[in-house]
Design a protein around this motif. Structure first.
Motif, short mmCIF file in Angstrom:
data_model
loop_
_atom_site.label_atom_id
_atom_site.label_comp_id
_atom_site.label_asym_id
_atom_site.label_seq_id
_atom_site.Cartn_x
_atom_site.Cartn_y
_atom_site.Cartn_z
N THR A 154 61.78 40.85 5.35
CA THR A 154 60.29 40.86 5.35
C THR A 154 59.77 40.36 3.94
OG1 THR A 154 60.42 43.23 4.25
CG2 THR A 154 60.32 43.11 6.55
N GLY A 155 60.48 39.72 3.21
CA GLY A 155 60.24 39.06 1.91
C GLY A 155 59.98 40.15 0.93
N TYR A 156 60.83 41.46 1.02
CA TYR A 156 60.77 42.48 0.31
C TYR A 156 59.11 43.13 0.18
CZ TYR A 156 64.75 40.14 -1.43
OH TYR A 156 66.06 39.68 -1.59
N ALA A 157 58.68 43.07 1.49
CA ALA A 157 57.25 43.45 1.83
C ALA A 157 57.23 45.02 2.29
CB ALA A 157 56.24 42.64 2.40
N ALA A 158 58.29 45.05 3.23
CA ALA A 158 58.40 46.50 3.98
C ALA A 158 59.73 47.17 4.12
CB ALA A 158 57.69 46.08 5.49
N TRP A 159 59.83 48.43 4.36
CA TRP A 159 60.94 48.99 4.75
C TRP A 159 60.88 49.51 6.09
CZ3 TRP A 159 64.79 48.89 1.12
CH2 TRP A 159 64.30 48.53 -0.28
N PRO A 160 62.10 49.92 6.84
CA PRO A 160 62.05 50.63 8.02
C PRO A 160 61.35 51.97 7.89
CG PRO A 160 64.41 49.79 7.53
CD PRO A 160 63.41 49.78 6.27
N LEU A 182 73.48 42.19 11.21
CA LEU A 182 72.89 41.39 12.28
C LEU A 182 71.55 42.12 12.84
CD1 LEU A 182 75.82 39.98 14.24
CD2 LEU A 182 74.35 38.51 12.57
N THR A 183 71.84 43.55 13.00
CA THR A 183 70.77 44.30 13.35
C THR A 183 69.52 44.40 12.23
OG1 THR A 183 72.16 45.78 14.45
CG2 THR A 183 69.87 46.41 14.06
N GLY A 184 70.06 44.22 10.90
CA GLY A 184 69.03 44.15 9.87
C GLY A 184 68.31 42.83 10.00
N HIS A 185 69.02 41.93 9.89
CA HIS A 185 68.36 40.49 10.21
C HIS A 185 67.37 40.44 11.25
CE1 HIS A 185 70.52 38.22 7.03
NE2 HIS A 185 71.52 38.55 7.49
N SER A 186 67.67 40.96 12.32
CA SER A 186 66.54 40.67 13.56
C SER A 186 65.41 42.19 13.43
CB SER A 186 67.24 40.95 14.81
OG SER A 186 67.84 42.32 14.86
N GLN A 187 65.52 42.81 12.61
CA GLN A 187 64.83 43.97 12.16
C GLN A 187 64.82 44.80 13.44
OE1 GLN A 187 60.71 43.14 10.67
NE2 GLN A 187 61.37 41.32 9.72
#
Length: 234
Positions: A174-180, A211-216
């Motif tokens: 997210t460009g270090y802009a957001a967290w889950p 891979l799940t993190g990369h796809s959010q």
């Protein structure tokens, strides 16, 4: 209306993969998500009307009042959310400061803890599990009060490692802009525990988590080889 896959994960995790009627546990007993008050009698798909149930108990129920266990006897809503938040926050602070005594507690951290408690309560998680989860989260240095408590230390270790990997990659994408958010975190941890219970090795789980993190995303099984998913029932 059929219970969604997301909600099924939440209910099985909330009930610790054990039948709420007889105590049978997975993988020894096939578990289903059962309506405490049957749909035929007006029962809803709300979390307080859903429990984990083994096949024999589920099959033995009937759509009559006598065949039901009242929801209030299985699922108890805290009388005072404020009291629960206060007690859980205290447990988290005690655990956190016992390990990270040199760190300053920030208001934002406590806000995340309080929000997590209320989110878990809305999902139908028991007071006891919320408090145990807060203690474990504090010891880990995390502010996300999720379902991190487990009787299996190996499961906890893999889940914790996978969570940190997934969360950091998500944040980076997210460009270090957001967290889950809390819902996404809960669903991810449920997905990881399902994978552990299915017998997947640590590397496979961590790779799928990355891979799940990369796809959010939140479901690591979406990034497993189809043959593995089929073999493991995921």
């Amino acid at each position: 209306m059929a219970v969604s896959k997301r909600l099924r994960y939440e209910i099985l995790r909330r009930d610790k993969h054990a039948c709420r009627y007889c105590g049978a546990t997975a993988p020894d007993a096939p578990l289903r998500v059962d309506h405490v008050i049957p749909v035929a009698l007006g029962g809803s798909d709300a979390p307080e009307n859903l429990v984990a149930a083994c096949e024999p108990c589920n099959s033995g129920k009937t759509s009559t009042i006598e065949g039901c266990v009242p929801a209030a006897r299985i699922y108890q809503v805290p009388e005072s959310p404020e009291a629960l938040v206060s007690e859980t926050e205290g447990l988290w602070i005690t655990a956190f400061t016992s390990i990270y005594s040199g760190r300053e507690l920030l208001l934002g951290q406590l806000d995340e803890v309080r929000a997590g408690v209320l989110d878990m309560r809305r999902l139908g998680i028991s007071d006891e599990l919320i408090k145990r989860s807060a203690t474990v989260a504090g010891l880990r240095g995390d502010t996300f009060i999720c379902l991190v408590e487990t009787s299996d230390l190996e499961t906890l270790a893999v889940t914790s490692e996978a969570f940190r990997l997934w969360r950091s990659i998500w944040h980076r994408t997210t460009g270090y802009a957001a967290w889950p958010d809390m819902q996404e975190i809960l669903l991810f941890e449920c997905s990881v525990e399902q994978a552990v219970n299915a017998g997947l090795d640590r590397f496979t789980i961590l790779r799928a988590s990355a891979l799940t993190g990369h796809s959010q995303g939140v479901y690591i099984e979406d990034h497993l080889d189809p043959a593995v998913r089929s073999e493991r029932g995921l």
